[in-house]
Write a protein that holds these residues in place. Structure first.
Motif, PDB file in Angstrom:
ATOM      1  N   MET A 140      29.979 -10.608 -14.589  1.00 12.59           N
ATOM      2  CA  MET A 140      31.244 -11.023 -13.822  1.00 12.59           C
ATOM      3  C   MET A 140      31.239 -12.005 -12.934  1.00 12.59           C
ATOM      4  N   PRO A 141      32.181 -12.767 -12.177  1.00 16.55           N
ATOM      5  CA  PRO A 141      32.168 -13.761 -11.214  1.00 16.55           C
ATOM      6  C   PRO A 141      31.638 -12.941  -9.901  1.00 16.55           C
ATOM      7  N   GLY A 142      30.597 -13.439  -9.540  1.00 14.18           N
ATOM      8  CA  GLY A 142      29.933 -13.023  -8.011  1.00 14.18           C
ATOM      9  C   GLY A 142      29.349 -11.942  -8.037  1.00 14.18           C
ATOM     10  N   ALA A 143      29.108 -11.356  -9.517  1.00 16.20           N
ATOM     11  CA  ALA A 143      28.462 -10.099  -9.481  1.00 16.20           C
ATOM     12  C   ALA A 143      26.911 -10.125  -9.022  1.00 16.20           C
ATOM     13  N   SER A 144      26.375 -11.145  -9.501  1.00 12.58           N
ATOM     14  CA  SER A 144      24.850 -11.473  -9.525  1.00 12.58           C
ATOM     15  C   SER A 144      24.583 -11.824  -7.628  1.00 12.58           C
ATOM     16  N   GLU A 145      25.301 -12.535  -6.956  1.00 13.15           N
ATOM     17  CA  GLU A 145      25.141 -12.784  -5.737  1.00 13.15           C
ATOM     18  C   GLU A 145      25.476 -11.352  -4.938  1.00 13.15           C
ATOM     19  N   PHE A 146      26.344 -10.895  -5.304  1.00 14.23           N
ATOM     20  CA  PHE A 146      26.800  -9.571  -4.380  1.00 14.23           C
ATOM     21  C   PHE A 146      25.527  -8.466  -4.737  1.00 14.23           C
ATOM     22  N   VAL A 147      25.131  -8.402  -5.792  1.00 13.42           N
ATOM     23  CA  VAL A 147      24.108  -7.444  -6.025  1.00 13.42           C
ATOM     24  C   VAL A 147      22.697  -7.787  -5.413  1.00 13.42           C
ATOM     25  N   ARG A 148      22.654  -8.884  -5.218  1.00 13.92           N
ATOM     26  CA  ARG A 148      21.211  -9.515  -4.715  1.00 13.92           C
ATOM     27  C   ARG A 148      21.313  -9.419  -3.176  1.00 13.92           C
ATOM     28  N   LEU A 149      22.534  -9.639  -2.756  1.00 11.02           N
ATOM     29  CA  LEU A 149      22.827  -9.290  -1.229  1.00 11.02           C
ATOM     30  C   LEU A 149      22.624  -8.005  -0.762  1.00 11.02           C
ATOM     31  N   CYS A 150      23.320  -7.336  -1.451  1.00 12.82           N
ATOM     32  CA  CYS A 150      23.505  -5.684  -1.106  1.00 12.82           C
ATOM     33  C   CYS A 150      21.857  -5.225  -1.422  1.00 12.82           C
ATOM     34  N   VAL A 158      37.948  -3.488  -8.019  1.00 17.67           N
ATOM     35  CA  VAL A 158      37.909  -4.870  -8.207  1.00 17.67           C
ATOM     36  C   VAL A 158      38.378  -5.446  -9.195  1.00 17.67           C
ATOM     37  N   GLY A 159      39.258  -6.563  -9.025  1.00 16.83           N
ATOM     38  CA  GLY A 159      39.958  -7.107 -10.145  1.00 16.83           C
ATOM     39  C   GLY A 159      41.691  -7.084  -9.829  1.00 16.83           C
ATOM     40  N   PRO A 160      42.515  -7.124 -10.649  1.00 15.36           N
ATOM     41  CA  PRO A 160      44.016  -6.966 -10.374  1.00 15.36           C
ATOM     42  C   PRO A 160      44.148  -5.541 -10.118  1.00 15.36           C
ATOM     43  N   LEU A 161      45.013  -5.592  -9.087  1.00 12.43           N
ATOM     44  CA  LEU A 161      45.508  -4.227  -8.431  1.00 12.43           C
ATOM     45  C   LEU A 161      46.634  -3.433  -9.270  1.00 12.43           C
ATOM     46  N   PRO A 162      45.920  -2.447 -10.188  1.00 11.98           N
ATOM     47  CA  PRO A 162      46.818  -1.705 -11.299  1.00 11.98           C
ATOM     48  C   PRO A 162      48.000  -1.213 -10.626  1.00 11.98           C
ATOM     49  N   THR A 193      40.180  -9.025  -5.592  1.00 11.59           N
ATOM     50  CA  THR A 193      40.361  -9.685  -6.796  1.00 11.59           C
ATOM     51  C   THR A 193      39.013  -9.959  -7.582  1.00 11.59           C
ATOM     52  N   GLY A 194      37.966 -10.077  -6.927  1.00  4.76           N
ATOM     53  CA  GLY A 194      36.553 -10.000  -7.599  1.00  4.76           C
ATOM     54  C   GLY A 194      35.440 -10.174  -6.718  1.00  4.76           C
ATOM     55  N   LEU A 195      34.134 -10.060  -7.118  1.00  4.15           N
ATOM     56  CA  LEU A 195      33.232  -9.845  -6.085  1.00  4.15           C
ATOM     57  C   LEU A 195      32.738 -11.481  -5.733  1.00  4.15           C
ATOM     58  N   ASP A 196      33.328 -12.154  -6.185  1.00  3.57           N
ATOM     59  CA  ASP A 196      33.151 -13.706  -5.546  1.00  3.57           C
ATOM     60  C   ASP A 196      34.013 -13.927  -4.475  1.00  3.57           C
ATOM     61  N   SER A 197      34.994 -12.954  -4.182  1.00  3.26           N
ATOM     62  CA  SER A 197      35.818 -13.426  -3.134  1.00  3.26           C
ATOM     63  C   SER A 197      35.063 -13.452  -1.366  1.00  3.26           C
ATOM     64  N   GLU A 198      35.418 -14.392  -0.875  1.00  4.73           N
ATOM     65  CA  GLU A 198      34.782 -14.558   0.707  1.00  4.73           C
ATOM     66  C   GLU A 198      34.633 -13.409   1.328  1.00  4.73           C
ATOM     67  N   GLU A 199      35.872 -12.610   1.337  1.00  4.32           N
ATOM     68  CA  GLU A 199      35.976 -11.663   2.059  1.00  4.32           C
ATOM     69  C   GLU A 199      35.266 -10.425   1.860  1.00  4.32           C
ATOM     70  N   VAL A 200      34.766 -10.064   0.544  1.00  2.71           N
ATOM     71  CA  VAL A 200      33.874  -9.128   0.510  1.00  2.71           C
ATOM     72  C   VAL A 200      32.662  -9.626   0.431  1.00  2.71           C
ATOM     73  N   LEU A 201      32.196 -10.917   0.340  1.00  2.00           N
ATOM     74  CA  LEU A 201      30.808 -11.472   0.534  1.00  2.00           C
ATOM     75  C   LEU A 201      30.581 -11.297   2.117  1.00  2.00           C
ATOM     76  N   GLN A 202      31.463 -11.744   2.964  1.00  2.00           N
ATOM     77  CA  GLN A 202      31.499 -11.648   4.226  1.00  2.00           C
ATOM     78  C   GLN A 202      31.048 -10.214   4.758  1.00  2.00           C
ATOM     79  N   TRP A 203      31.875  -9.355   4.315  1.00  2.00           N
ATOM     80  CA  TRP A 203      31.583  -7.897   4.354  1.00  2.00           C
ATOM     81  C   TRP A 203      30.371  -7.447   4.443  1.00  2.00           C
TER      82      TRP A 203
END
Length: 258
Positions: free
Chosen positions: A95-105, A209-213, A226-236
């Motif tokens: 999924m978009p941003g998943a690899s970067e977010f996993v490696r960061l965590c 993660v994703g559209p708010l149900p 909206t996704g793990l590629d959002s700058e907001e979640v990456l900064q966090w």
């Protein structure tokens, strides 16, 4: 992100797989459609949404119930699993941003996967995507003996007791325990309401993660992005590590969390 306490950061992160790390929800949908066609059945209206995040054994049962073919439960379940495993092996995409977010965590925290997928599917998809090495533990539901995909008792020795599928809390509670942290110190990352409910019931904080149900259960998540590629979640996530580049390129498996 605003619903998390201002100074809170996780001591472990537990990820769902389908639709969160891997773009495999479309494979499940394709597998369901192929299975319906194989048996000459039509998918009931709205079935795809009802089946999202549901364990495949329960999905096979649901397919049989909603088409008034209870005698086909075992055959539908076996066919569903066979089609899915073929599709995910052919086309594993993150999924978009998943690899970067996993490696960061993974630079500072223990990571686990809590999935309703069969263990072989999780291992296969994460392995082919190059992400398997970042996860200390993979927790999946126990498949009853005789059901398609049932594992040998020694296949997952970490799971000493039977583990029920989402929305039961078992997969997330087990994953937090294996990571060595209390549930409220762990973050669950989920894309489905079934998974959100599971993590919430286990006591983890939840990032949707994703559209708010449009469903009351969405309130069980602490926040949605909206996704793990959002700058907001990456900064966090970057705020959890004191030096994001210090451990770049190192294998995180087995390292102790801060």
């Amino acid at each position: 992100m605003a619903r998390f306490p201002a100074n809170w950061s996780p001591e472990a992160v537990v990820f769902d797989c389908d639709g969160t790390l891997m773009d495999t929800e479309r494979h499940w949908q394709d597998a369901r459609n192929r299975t319906f066609r194989e048996f000459g059945l039509l998918p009931p209206p709205g079935f795809a949404e009802r089946a999202k995040g549901v364990h495949y054994v329960d999905c096979g049962r649901l397919m049989a119930q909603e088409t008034n073919k209870p005698e086909l439960t075992a055959d539908l379940t076996a066919s569903l699993l066979e089609h899915f495993l073929f599709l995910v092996a052919e086309d594993p995409l993150t999924m978009p941003g998943a690899s970067e977010f996993v490696r960061l965590c993974a630079r500072r925290l223990p990571l686990a996967v809590a999935s309703n997928c069969p263990l072989v599917a999780v291992e296969e998809s994460l392995g082919r995507a190059g992400l398997r090495k970042y996860f200390r533990h993979i927790v999946v539901p126990t498949v009853p003996p005789g059901e398609p995909g049932a594992a040998e008792p020694a296949e997952s020795p970490e799971q000493e007791n039977p583990v029920r599928p989402k929305p039961w809390p078992d997969v997330y509670a087990t994953a937090a325990r294996l990571c060595g942290v209390p549930p409220r110190a762990a973050l669950a990352v989920e894309d489905s309401l079934t998974g959100v409910e599971s993590a919430w019931r286990a006591g983890l904080r939840v990032l949707g993660v994703g559209p708010l149900p449009r469903d009351d259960r969405s309130g069980q998540a602490d926040a949605w992005v909206t996704g793990l590629d959002s700058e907001e979640v990456l900064q966090w996530a970057r705020s959890w590590v004191s030096d994001p580049d210090a451990d770049a390129g190192q294998d995180p498996v087995g390292r102790k969390p801060l």
